[in-house]
Design an enzyme around this catalytic site. Structure first.
Site, short mmCIF file in Angstrom:
data_model
loop_
_atom_site.label_atom_id
_atom_site.label_comp_id
_atom_site.label_asym_id
_atom_site.label_seq_id
_atom_site.Cartn_x
_atom_site.Cartn_y
_atom_site.Cartn_z
N HIS A 269 48.53 -1.89 47.01
CA HIS A 269 49.43 -1.80 47.91
C HIS A 269 49.26 -0.22 48.58
CE1 HIS A 269 52.17 -5.03 46.08
NE2 HIS A 269 52.09 -5.45 47.32
N CYS B 233 58.06 -0.14 42.68
CA CYS B 233 57.93 -1.58 42.74
C CYS B 233 59.53 -2.23 42.18
CB CYS B 233 56.82 -2.29 42.00
SG CYS B 233 55.41 -1.63 42.00
#
Ligand code: CIR
Length: 253
Positions: free
Chosen positions: A161, A248
């Site tokens: 990401h 996250c």
């Protein structure tokens, strides 16, 4: 910006059956559970109210709650996760966030993972990655612009990401992997550069005056301090085995 709430989700017992590309071995569930608890305690001690979602074995990756939504002062955008195995995790997040914000959704065929969405003040940087496609990025950008934010796209290569490689701390300082540090969109920021041996440490968060970073990255820790930040380390080994980092594990707002 003072953060007052955060959504977290306890990892389920089958956590090790989630998606991973790392070759760090199988995570130990009991240790992951303890590390998650310590993560939550750290946030609580920073004055943040925890909204704890129950674990769900239907979704082994669901503790990586950041990927399921993004929240700002004006709205919450529920994502459509890029990996089909994770679709459905976002339903629980939506239920909670609808109590606090106007809800918008990323729709098929768009895909977005929250890990690709970096906010710095009123600007959003949207990573186009294996998880976030251009259609998803466009939908998100349209929604954000309607609410008065700017958005631009950044191609993401060689990492999961965008926020695996770059994160905003405070006072105009970003923390960024060395190999990304010449991206022109970040040229006006002060940069803490993370060397390739410590690349996992680029995923840090700034919460109410403190930088939370993963344990085991002494060079990066020194650099963070030299920029005048107070920091604390979190044991993240079991989450790293499943490609997850510090950001996250929570949705902060
Ligand atoms: C996945 O591959 O989707 C999970 N195992 C890890 C997600 C990490 N999320 C994040 O960096 N925002």
């Amino acid at each position: 910006m003072k953060l007052s709430k955060t959504i977290v989700r306890v990892p389920p017992e089958n956590f090790s059956q989630g998606i991973t590309t790392s070759n760090l071995g199988k995570p130990d569930y009991d240790l992951a559970f303890k590390q998650h608890r310590a993560y939550c305690e750290t946030l609580k001690n920073l004055g943040v109210n925890l909204i704890m979602l129950e674990k769900d074995p239907e979704f082994p990756d669901s503790s990586f709650v950041e990927d399921t939504a993004l929240v700002n002062e004006r709205c919450a955008v529920i994502t459509r996760p890029g990996d089909p195995r994770r679709r459905g995790e976002e339903r629980k997040t939506e239920k909670v966030l609808s109590k606090f914000r106007d809800i918008k959704r990323i729709k098929k065929p768009g895909t977005v993972d929250g890990g690709d969405v970096l906010r710095i003040h009123n600007e959003y940087y949207i990573g186009l990655s294996q998880r976030t496609n251009r259609e998803g990025g466009k939908q998100l950008s349209r929604i954000l612009k309607k609410y008065g934010y700017d958005a631009e796209f950044i191609p993401v290569k060689n990492m999961l990401h965008l926020k695996s490689g770059v994160n905003y701390l405070d006072r105009g300082v970003i923390i960024i992997r060395e190999e990304m540090s010449d991206l022109t969109c970040f040229k006006n920021f002060h940069k803490i550069t993370v060397n390739p041996q410590e690349s996992y440490a680029a995923n840090c968060i700034f919460v109410n005056g403190l930088v939370l970073m993963p344990a085991g990255f002494p060079e990066t820790s020194k650099k963070i301090k030299s920029f005048g930040f107070n920091s604390t380390v979190l044991q993240m080994s079991e989450f790293e085995k499943m490609d997850g980092g510090v950001s996250c594990l929570s949705i902060r707002f």
